[in-house]
Enzyme design. Structure first.
Site, PDB file in Angstrom:
ATOM      1  CG  HIS A 197      -2.069   0.864   1.257  1.00 19.62           C
ATOM      2  ND1 HIS A 197      -2.432   1.667   0.206  1.00 19.62           N
ATOM      3  CD2 HIS A 197      -2.946   1.164   2.275  1.00 19.62           C
ATOM      4  CE1 HIS A 197      -3.467   2.422   0.554  1.00 19.62           C
ATOM      5  NE2 HIS A 197      -3.798   2.135   1.805  1.00 19.62           N
ATOM      6  CG  HIS A 238      -4.166   0.556  -8.198  1.00 18.64           C
ATOM      7  ND1 HIS A 238      -5.519   0.443  -7.949  1.00 18.64           N
ATOM      8  CD2 HIS A 238      -3.691   1.494  -7.340  1.00 18.64           C
ATOM      9  CE1 HIS A 238      -5.831   1.284  -6.990  1.00 18.64           C
ATOM     10  NE2 HIS A 238      -4.759   1.928  -6.588  1.00 18.64           N
ATOM     11  CG  ASP A 294       2.677   4.683  -3.552  1.00 17.08           C
ATOM     12  OD1 ASP A 294       2.364   5.816  -3.158  1.00 17.08           O
ATOM     13  OD2 ASP A 294       2.194   3.633  -3.085  1.00 17.08           O
TER      14      ASP A 294
HETATM   15  N1  ACO Z   1       5.462  -6.418 -10.047  1.00 14.87           N
HETATM   16  C1  ACO Z   1       5.488  -7.648 -10.609  1.00 14.87           C
HETATM   17  N2  ACO Z   1       4.378  -8.362 -10.830  1.00 14.87           N
HETATM   18  C2  ACO Z   1       3.202  -7.815 -10.460  1.00 14.87           C
HETATM   19  C3  ACO Z   1       3.110  -6.541  -9.872  1.00 14.87           C
HETATM   20  C4  ACO Z   1       4.309  -5.849  -9.664  1.00 14.87           C
HETATM   21  N3  ACO Z   1       4.305  -4.639  -9.085  1.00 14.87           N
HETATM   22  N4  ACO Z   1       1.814  -6.264  -9.616  1.00 14.87           N
HETATM   23  C5  ACO Z   1       1.113  -7.323 -10.041  1.00 14.87           C
HETATM   24  N5  ACO Z   1       1.945  -8.260 -10.539  1.00 14.87           N
HETATM   25  C6  ACO Z   1       1.587  -9.545 -11.107  1.00 14.87           C
HETATM   26  C7  ACO Z   1       1.073 -10.467 -10.040  1.00 14.87           C
HETATM   27  O1  ACO Z   1       2.145 -11.183  -9.396  1.00 14.87           O
HETATM   28  C8  ACO Z   1       0.161 -11.383 -10.821  1.00 14.87           C
HETATM   29  O2  ACO Z   1       0.970 -12.332 -11.511  1.00 14.87           O
HETATM   30  P1  ACO Z   1       0.493 -13.878 -11.659  1.00 14.87           P
HETATM   31  O3  ACO Z   1      -0.843 -13.810 -12.361  1.00 14.87           O
HETATM   32  O4  ACO Z   1       1.577 -14.509 -12.460  1.00 14.87           O
HETATM   33  O5  ACO Z   1       0.379 -14.391 -10.260  1.00 14.87           O
HETATM   34  C9  ACO Z   1      -0.405 -10.452 -11.879  1.00 14.87           C
HETATM   35  O6  ACO Z   1       0.511  -9.385 -12.000  1.00 14.87           O
HETATM   36  C10 ACO Z   1      -1.774  -9.906 -11.542  1.00 14.87           C
HETATM   37  O7  ACO Z   1      -1.697  -9.193 -10.358  1.00 14.87           O
HETATM   38  P2  ACO Z   1      -2.859  -9.208  -9.293  1.00 14.87           P
HETATM   39  O8  ACO Z   1      -2.692 -10.442  -8.449  1.00 14.87           O
HETATM   40  O9  ACO Z   1      -4.175  -9.128  -9.977  1.00 14.87           O
HETATM   41  O10 ACO Z   1      -2.547  -7.891  -8.514  1.00 14.87           O
HETATM   42  P3  ACO Z   1      -3.227  -7.521  -7.131  1.00 14.87           P
HETATM   43  O11 ACO Z   1      -4.468  -6.793  -7.412  1.00 14.87           O
HETATM   44  O12 ACO Z   1      -3.319  -8.703  -6.240  1.00 14.87           O
HETATM   45  O13 ACO Z   1      -2.123  -6.593  -6.466  1.00 14.87           O
HETATM   46  C11 ACO Z   1      -0.867  -4.770  -5.830  1.00 14.87           C
HETATM   47  C12 ACO Z   1      -2.156  -5.222  -6.518  1.00 14.87           C
HETATM   48  C13 ACO Z   1      -0.818  -5.333  -4.413  1.00 14.87           C
HETATM   49  C14 ACO Z   1      -0.839  -3.233  -5.781  1.00 14.87           C
HETATM   50  C15 ACO Z   1       0.332  -5.306  -6.645  1.00 14.87           C
HETATM   51  O14 ACO Z   1       0.259  -4.805  -7.954  1.00 14.87           O
HETATM   52  C16 ACO Z   1       1.656  -4.986  -6.016  1.00 14.87           C
HETATM   53  O15 ACO Z   1       2.107  -5.706  -5.102  1.00 14.87           O
HETATM   54  N6  ACO Z   1       2.324  -3.894  -6.466  1.00 14.87           N
HETATM   55  C17 ACO Z   1       3.579  -3.466  -5.886  1.00 14.87           C
HETATM   56  C18 ACO Z   1       3.341  -2.659  -4.623  1.00 14.87           C
HETATM   57  C19 ACO Z   1       2.745  -1.307  -4.902  1.00 14.87           C
HETATM   58  O16 ACO Z   1       3.212  -0.583  -5.769  1.00 14.87           O
HETATM   59  N7  ACO Z   1       1.738  -0.925  -4.127  1.00 14.87           N
HETATM   60  C20 ACO Z   1       1.127   0.406  -4.216  1.00 14.87           C
HETATM   61  C21 ACO Z   1      -0.347   0.287  -4.540  1.00 14.87           C
HETATM   62  S1  ACO Z   1      -1.058   1.859  -4.940  1.00 14.87           S
HETATM   63  C22 ACO Z   1      -1.067   2.792  -3.541  1.00 14.87           C
HETATM   64  O17 ACO Z   1      -1.112   2.322  -2.435  1.00 14.87           O
HETATM   65  C23 ACO Z   1      -1.017   4.260  -3.747  1.00 14.87           C
END
Ligand code: ACO
Length: 343
Positions: free
Chosen positions: A190, A229, A280
């Site tokens: 987050h 996201h 972010d």
């Molecule tokens: N880097 C690499 N792979 C990613 C990333 C990432 N940043 N984000 C998503 N993916 C991948 C997942 O591992 C998943 O792969 P898979 O299908 O092979 O397992 C695929 O993309 C789909 O992702 P979801 O599972 O649908 O993403 P989810 O909605 O669960 O997660 C989240 C969202 C937690 C924000 C995630 O993208 C993440 O961890 N990002 C990095 C942390 C981040 O930047 N957070 C800030 C959020 S915004 C804020 O708070 C202002």
């Protein structure tokens, strides 16, 4: 309340947006001036509060000191929750006004410097920079910080807001709700991503290394901080506005290192994985160019999101129902307890 956040960032100050979130409408000149006076009058924290902050370990993360210092505010009056909306509105204003002072006080002490008291002749953003660095910021910095605060102020039912609403739904008090929200925001999935993303940029170091680094990270299936996201699948609508701030700050500082690295990372991750940067990602390097230490980035997010959390707290309390999700139980079926002697 119906306004695109990009328009708010273009036409408003953070104080106007804070007023909007507290009142549902943008202020007139007179309303804004009253709101500003009220916020400025509440900026100072008392000696006991300063004493509490002075006793924090210098090694503690500022999100932890902030969470504790906000919780401490809740011990300065009897707050049961369920008080009149006017009481909670007053508390929300005090939180907005005092959180930057708490953060700057902690920042100064951690760096073995004397604390700088808030001024009431500076805007919200200018005053925060002043309390950290001892001088009024350049207009470019004040405007970029203000824009980032507007973009961060409110964002629906994200994890920290949901945490605040769950606490509010028990009819607990606003300080407890905000303390829980700060704990949720700290996590790197987050708000903590603005710090984690900046550590990643530091690890990459130079624009020349960016492309090979990110391709290697994708190959190793590394989580790339500042990307992805839960709601936005085709891009975070706040990012173009923050990218422009990063561009402006880079030009102003004559240092485009972070800008070039972020541009390379965004190009490669979008092309290879179809995952877009979130707010972010550009805000971290922008804060670095403004002169803030990395561990202040997520607290700055708090300094803004307190407006959204407070609005959600008041909305929940105004028409409350306890939030209690059900979970699907997958453990053993019901069984008898065998007394210890027979186990
Ligand atoms: N880097 C690499 N792979 C990613 C990333 C990432 N940043 N984000 C998503 N993916 C991948 C997942 O591992 C998943 O792969 P898979 O299908 O092979 O397992 C695929 O993309 C789909 O992702 P979801 O599972 O649908 O993403 P989810 O909605 O669960 O997660 C989240 C969202 C937690 C924000 C995630 O993208 C993440 O961890 N990002 C990095 C942390 C981040 O930047 N957070 C800030 C959020 S915004 C804020 O708070 C202002």
């Amino acid at each position: 309340y119906g306004y695109p956040v990009q328009d708010l960032a273009r036409h408003c100050t953070f104080e106007e947006v804070a007023y909007l979130l507290a009142n549902g409408e943008l202020p007139s000149r007179a309303q804004l001036s009253r709101f500003r006076r009220a916020e400025r009058a509440l900026r100072e924290i008392d000696r006991d509060h300063v004493g509490v902050i002075a006793r924090f370990s210098r090694a503690a993360h500022p999100m932890d000191t902030l969470r504790t210092a906000v919780s401490y505010l809740g011990t300065r009056e009897v707050a049961w929750g369920g008080e009149k909306p006017a009481t909670d509105k007053r508390r929300a204003m005090a939180l907005l006004a005092k959180i930057p002072t708490v953060m700057a006080t902690d920042y100064r002490f951690r760096n073995a410097k004397r604390r700088i008291r808030p001024r009431d002749d500076l805007s919200f953003s200018e005053n925060f920079c002043y309390m950290c660095f001892g001088r009024k910021p350049a207009p470019e910095v004040a405007r970029a910080l203000d824009t980032s605060l507007i973009l961060y102020a409110e964002h629906g039912f994200n994890a920290s807001t949901f945490a605040a609403r769950v606490v509010a739904s028990t009819l607990s008090d606003i300080y407890s709700a905000v303390t829980a929200a700060i704990g949720a925001l700290k996590g790197p999935l987050h708000g903590g991503a603005n710090e984690a993303g900046m550590h990643m940029l530091g690890e990459i170091g130079t624009p020349a290394r960016a492309e090979a680094w990110i391709r290697g990270a994708i190959e190793r299936k590394r989580l790339i901080m500042g990307f992805g996201h839960r709601v936005y699948r085709t891009g975070d609508s706040r990012v173009p506005t923050m990218n422009k701030c990063l561009e402006d700050l880079s030009a102003w500082k004559g240092d485009d290192r972070w800008l070039r690295i972020t541009q390379t990372l965004a190009r490669v991750v979008i092309a290879e994985k179809g995952i877009h940067p979130n707010l972010d990602f550009p805000s971290g390097p922008a804060y670095d160019l403004m002169g803030f230490d990395i561990d202040l980035f997520t607290p700055i997010f708090v300094m803004s999101r307190i407006t959204g959390w407070s609005a959600h707290y008041l909305e929940q309390i105004a028409d409350n129902r306890l939030i209690r999700p059900l979970s699907a139980y997958t453990g053993p079926p019901q069984r008898k307890v065998r007394p210890l002697a027979r186990r």
